[in-house]
Design a protein around this motif. Structure first.
Motif, PDB file in Angstrom:
ATOM      1  N   PRO A  64       0.809  -1.227   0.000  1.00 25.26           N
ATOM      2  CA  PRO A  64       0.000   0.000   0.000  1.00 25.26           C
ATOM      3  C   PRO A  64       0.840   1.274   0.000  1.00 25.26           C
ATOM      4  CG  PRO A  64      -0.884  -1.579   1.570  1.00 25.26           C
ATOM      5  CD  PRO A  64       0.435  -2.119   1.105  1.00 25.26           C
ATOM      6  N   LEU A  65       1.930   1.291   0.775  1.00 28.66           N
ATOM      7  CA  LEU A  65       2.806   2.469   0.805  1.00 28.66           C
ATOM      8  C   LEU A  65       3.445   2.701  -0.556  1.00 28.66           C
ATOM      9  CD1 LEU A  65       4.629   1.919   4.206  1.00 28.66           C
ATOM     10  CD2 LEU A  65       2.867   3.599   3.709  1.00 28.66           C
ATOM     11  N   GLN A  66       3.911   1.633  -1.187  1.00 31.64           N
ATOM     12  CA  GLN A  66       4.558   1.762  -2.485  1.00 31.64           C
ATOM     13  C   GLN A  66       3.572   2.204  -3.565  1.00 31.64           C
ATOM     14  OE1 GLN A  66       7.742   1.711  -2.923  1.00 31.64           O
ATOM     15  NE2 GLN A  66       8.153   1.162  -0.805  1.00 31.64           N
ATOM     16  N   LEU A  67       2.325   1.746  -3.483  1.00 23.79           N
ATOM     17  CA  LEU A  67       1.305   2.201  -4.440  1.00 23.79           C
ATOM     18  C   LEU A  67       1.078   3.706  -4.298  1.00 23.79           C
ATOM     19  CD1 LEU A  67      -1.277  -0.718  -4.184  1.00 23.79           C
ATOM     20  CD2 LEU A  67       0.043  -0.099  -6.218  1.00 23.79           C
ATOM     21  N   GLU A  84      -2.398  -4.810  12.289  1.00 29.33           N
ATOM     22  CA  GLU A  84      -1.773  -4.513  11.002  1.00 29.33           C
ATOM     23  C   GLU A  84      -2.217  -3.153  10.473  1.00 29.33           C
ATOM     24  OE1 GLU A  84      -2.722  -7.431  11.940  1.00 29.33           O
ATOM     25  OE2 GLU A  84      -1.079  -8.789  11.516  1.00 29.33           O
ATOM     26  N   VAL A  85      -3.482  -2.808  10.695  1.00 29.23           N
ATOM     27  CA  VAL A  85      -3.994  -1.503  10.255  1.00 29.23           C
ATOM     28  C   VAL A  85      -3.276  -0.380  10.992  1.00 29.23           C
ATOM     29  CG1 VAL A  85      -6.024   0.009  10.256  1.00 29.23           C
ATOM     30  CG2 VAL A  85      -6.237  -2.365   9.491  1.00 29.23           C
ATOM     31  N   TYR A  86      -3.137  -0.510  12.323  1.00 31.99           N
ATOM     32  CA  TYR A  86      -2.436   0.520  13.088  1.00 31.99           C
ATOM     33  C   TYR A  86      -0.966   0.616  12.683  1.00 31.99           C
ATOM     34  CZ  TYR A  86      -6.417   1.357  16.143  1.00 31.99           C
ATOM     35  OH  TYR A  86      -7.644   1.703  16.623  1.00 31.99           O
ATOM     36  N   ALA A  87      -0.335  -0.533  12.431  1.00 32.00           N
ATOM     37  CA  ALA A  87       1.067  -0.521  12.011  1.00 32.00           C
ATOM     38  C   ALA A  87       1.225   0.164  10.651  1.00 32.00           C
ATOM     39  CB  ALA A  87       1.611  -1.948  11.953  1.00 32.00           C
ATOM     40  N   LEU A  88       0.295  -0.086   9.728  1.00 28.99           N
ATOM     41  CA  LEU A  88       0.349   0.565   8.417  1.00 28.99           C
ATOM     42  C   LEU A  88       0.167   2.075   8.553  1.00 28.99           C
ATOM     43  CD1 LEU A  88       0.531   0.458   5.332  1.00 28.99           C
ATOM     44  CD2 LEU A  88      -1.952   0.074   5.302  1.00 28.99           C
ATOM     45  N   ALA A  92       2.785   4.848   7.311  1.00 30.07           N
ATOM     46  CA  ALA A  92       2.352   5.909   6.395  1.00 30.07           C
ATOM     47  C   ALA A  92       2.706   7.281   6.967  1.00 30.07           C
ATOM     48  CB  ALA A  92       0.856   5.806   6.128  1.00 30.07           C
ATOM     49  N   ASP A  93       2.511   7.466   8.256  1.00 30.32           N
ATOM     50  CA  ASP A  93       2.896   8.725   8.898  1.00 30.32           C
ATOM     51  C   ASP A  93       4.397   8.939   8.796  1.00 30.32           C
ATOM     52  OD1 ASP A  93       0.304   9.381   9.575  1.00 30.32           O
ATOM     53  OD2 ASP A  93       0.457   8.621  11.629  1.00 30.32           O
ATOM     54  N   LEU A 102      -3.145   8.118   1.690  1.00 30.00           N
ATOM     55  CA  LEU A 102      -3.344   6.748   2.121  1.00 30.00           C
ATOM     56  C   LEU A 102      -4.172   6.725   3.391  1.00 30.00           C
ATOM     57  CD1 LEU A 102      -0.870   3.866   2.034  1.00 30.00           C
ATOM     58  CD2 LEU A 102      -2.123   4.248   4.125  1.00 30.00           C
ATOM     59  N   THR A 103      -5.243   5.965   3.367  1.00 33.85           N
ATOM     60  CA  THR A 103      -6.047   5.755   4.561  1.00 33.85           C
ATOM     61  C   THR A 103      -6.176   4.259   4.786  1.00 33.85           C
ATOM     62  OG1 THR A 103      -8.150   5.742   3.367  1.00 33.85           O
ATOM     63  CG2 THR A 103      -7.404   7.857   4.205  1.00 33.85           C
ATOM     64  N   ALA A 104      -6.277   3.863   6.039  1.00 36.75           N
ATOM     65  CA  ALA A 104      -6.411   2.445   6.382  1.00 36.75           C
ATOM     66  C   ALA A 104      -7.473   2.303   7.453  1.00 36.75           C
ATOM     67  CB  ALA A 104      -5.075   1.891   6.872  1.00 36.75           C
TER      68      ALA A 104
END
Length: 135
Positions: A64-67, A84-88, A92-93, A102-104
């Motif tokens: 997701p970050l690379q996209l 995993e959502v919190y880690a992403l 992202a931050d 990017l939102t998760a």
């Protein structure tokens, strides 16, 4: 009385939604980290889009970050695994990707929060067994 199905509204071509389903298991962070930029680039090229709304179903490493970094798309990630959502979100931050890039969110896959014709690209890395277990 004229039928609504005979109107020109229903004869307009619908926007094309491009779906990409990855048949890969989530990679270990060290293994998938090198592959994410090349995979993200391939997915972006395959979609033919640089801008739009991309829904990512399931978190698979850094994809997701690379996209988000390789395109101008808004990336919306949905995964039922809260950690995993919190880690992403943290990653992202750290990559300075704001909420406009990017939102998760935590959520299942049986009912997605999108209106018809809203999503331009769908990327799913959720394997068949993982998909059935998490909904």
């Amino acid at each position: 009385m004229k039928s609504v199905f005979a109107s020109n509204y229903f004869r307009r071509p619908l926007p094309l939604m491009f779906c990409l389903f990855l048949a890969v298991a989530p990679a270990a962070p060290t293994e998938g980290a090198d592959d994410a930029p090349s995979l993200a680039g391939e997915l972006i090229r395959a979609s033919g889009l640089k801008r739009g709304l991309c829904a990512v179903l399931g978190i698979d490493g850094e994809l997701p970050l690379q996209l988000a970094q390789g395109s101008e798309m808004l990336i919306h990630v949905r995964d039922p695994r809260t950690k995993e959502v919190y880690a992403l979100r943290e990653r992202a931050d750290g990559a300075k990707l704001g909420i406009n890039r990017l939102t998760a969110e935590t959520g299942g896959f049986t009912r997605l929060p999108y209106a018809d014709n809203m999503i331009d690209v769908v990327v799913s890395s959720v394997g068949r067994d993982l998909f059935g277990r998490m909904v």
